[in-house]
Scaffold this motif. Structure first.
Motif, PDB file in Angstrom:
ATOM      1  N   MET A  57       0.825  -1.207   0.000  1.00  0.00           N
ATOM      2  CA  MET A  57       0.000   0.000   0.000  1.00  0.00           C
ATOM      3  C   MET A  57       0.862   1.260   0.000  1.00  0.00           C
ATOM      4  SD  MET A  57      -3.153  -1.090   0.028  1.00  0.00           S
ATOM      5  CE  MET A  57      -4.228   0.111   0.752  1.00  0.00           C
ATOM      6  N   GLU A  58       1.918   1.297   0.801  1.00  0.00           N
ATOM      7  CA  GLU A  58       2.799   2.465   0.856  1.00  0.00           C
ATOM      8  C   GLU A  58       3.481   2.698  -0.486  1.00  0.00           C
ATOM      9  OE1 GLU A  58       5.514   1.797   4.070  1.00  0.00           O
ATOM     10  OE2 GLU A  58       3.909   1.766   5.554  1.00  0.00           O
ATOM     11  N   THR A  59       3.881   1.617  -1.148  1.00  0.00           N
ATOM     12  CA  THR A  59       4.535   1.731  -2.445  1.00  0.00           C
ATOM     13  C   THR A  59       3.575   2.305  -3.478  1.00  0.00           C
ATOM     14  OG1 THR A  59       5.933  -0.163  -1.907  1.00  0.00           O
ATOM     15  CG2 THR A  59       5.775   0.453  -4.229  1.00  0.00           C
ATOM     16  N   GLU A  60       2.358   1.765  -3.521  1.00  0.00           N
ATOM     17  CA  GLU A  60       1.359   2.269  -4.465  1.00  0.00           C
ATOM     18  C   GLU A  60       1.062   3.743  -4.210  1.00  0.00           C
ATOM     19  OE1 GLU A  60      -1.975  -0.348  -4.013  1.00  0.00           O
ATOM     20  OE2 GLU A  60      -0.985  -1.995  -5.064  1.00  0.00           O
ATOM     21  N   LYS A  61       0.944   4.110  -2.941  1.00  0.00           N
ATOM     22  CA  LYS A  61       0.648   5.498  -2.586  1.00  0.00           C
ATOM     23  C   LYS A  61       1.808   6.426  -2.969  1.00  0.00           C
ATOM     24  CE  LYS A  61      -0.892   8.220   1.371  1.00  0.00           C
ATOM     25  NZ  LYS A  61      -1.222   8.192   2.801  1.00  0.00           N
ATOM     26  N   ALA A  62       3.045   5.979  -2.726  1.00  0.00           N
ATOM     27  CA  ALA A  62       4.208   6.799  -3.054  1.00  0.00           C
ATOM     28  C   ALA A  62       4.331   7.000  -4.562  1.00  0.00           C
ATOM     29  CB  ALA A  62       5.477   6.160  -2.504  1.00  0.00           C
ATOM     30  N   ILE A  63       4.094   5.945  -5.327  1.00  0.00           N
ATOM     31  CA  ILE A  63       4.181   6.053  -6.781  1.00  0.00           C
ATOM     32  C   ILE A  63       3.063   6.950  -7.311  1.00  0.00           C
ATOM     33  CG2 ILE A  63       3.946   4.750  -8.938  1.00  0.00           C
ATOM     34  CD1 ILE A  63       5.513   2.482  -7.557  1.00  0.00           C
ATOM     35  N   LYS A  64       1.856   6.807  -6.757  1.00  0.00           N
ATOM     36  CA  LYS A  64       0.732   7.648  -7.189  1.00  0.00           C
ATOM     37  C   LYS A  64       0.998   9.119  -6.878  1.00  0.00           C
ATOM     38  CE  LYS A  64      -4.282   8.058  -6.809  1.00  0.00           C
ATOM     39  NZ  LYS A  64      -4.532   9.369  -6.282  1.00  0.00           N
ATOM     40  N   SER A  65       1.498   9.405  -5.670  1.00  0.00           N
ATOM     41  CA  SER A  65       1.770  10.800  -5.317  1.00  0.00           C
ATOM     42  C   SER A  65       2.904  11.365  -6.167  1.00  0.00           C
ATOM     43  CB  SER A  65       2.091  10.936  -3.834  1.00  0.00           C
ATOM     44  OG  SER A  65       3.324  10.327  -3.532  1.00  0.00           O
TER      45      SER A  65
END
Length: 147
Positions: A57-65
Motif C-alpha cells: 500500500m505504501e509503495t502504491e501510494k508513493a508512486i501515485k503521489s
C-alpha cells in the motif's frame, strides 16, 4: 534491550533497517512464547501479513503521489523527489525480508536472531506501540479527532 534503550534508539534513528530489526525482535518474542500461548502463532502470521500489505500500500501510494506531482509541476528537482526505481527497490527489500521470515519455520527463525538479547514482555509492548504509531490511522488520528 531494555525499554528505555529501545525507545532511545528509536528516537535517534527510524530508518527501514531499524524498523525491520524491531519487527524481527517482536517476531522472536512471539516465537519464543508460542508454547505457552498458541494464539501467538496466529499473531505472528497476522503481523507478517499486515506488514507485507502495508509495504504494498505504501509503495502504491508513493508512486501515485509521485505521478501526481510530476503531472502538476511539469518539471521537478531529481534530488528532492524519490524516483520510482528507489521506491520499488525499497519495497522489494522489505518484501524480501518478510518473505524470508515466512519461508522460515518458527523454530528455525529463533536461531536467526540479529542480537543474542531477547526482548521481554514490556519491550514487546513498547515495540508494538511504536510500530502501531507508524500506521496511517495512528498518524492521522489528530485529523480525525478534529473533524
Amino acid at each position: 534491550y531494555n525499554s528505555l534503550s529501545v525507545f532511545l534508539h528509536l528516537q535517534v534513528s527510524g530508518g527501514d533497517d531499524e524498523i525491520q530489526q524491531l519487527q524481527k525482535a517482536l517476531l522472536d518474542y512471539l516465537d519464543e512464547n508460542t508454547e505457552t500461548d498458541a494464539s501467538l502463532v496466529f499473531s505472528r502470521k497476522f503481523y507478517i501479513a499486515q506488514w507485507f500489505r502495508d509495504t504494498t500500500m505504501e509503495t502504491e501510494k508513493a508512486i501515485k503521489s509521485q505521478k501526481d506531482e510530476d503531472s502538476s509541476e511539469g518539471t521537478h528537482h531529481a534530488k528532492d523527489v524519490e524516483t520510482t526505481g528507489q521506491i520499488m527497490h525499497r519495497a522489494e527489500s522489505r518484501k524480501k525480508f518478510l518473505r524470508s521470515i515466512i519461508k522460515t519455520a518458527p523454530s528455525q527463525f529463533s536461531t536467526l536472531r540479529m542480537n543474542s538479547d531477547t526482548v521481554d514482555y514490556e519491550d514487546a509492548c513498547l515495540i508494538v506501540r511504536y510500530l502501531a504509531s507508524m500506521r496511517p490511522f495512528a498518524q492521522s488520528f489528530d485529523i480525525y479527532l478534529t473533524q
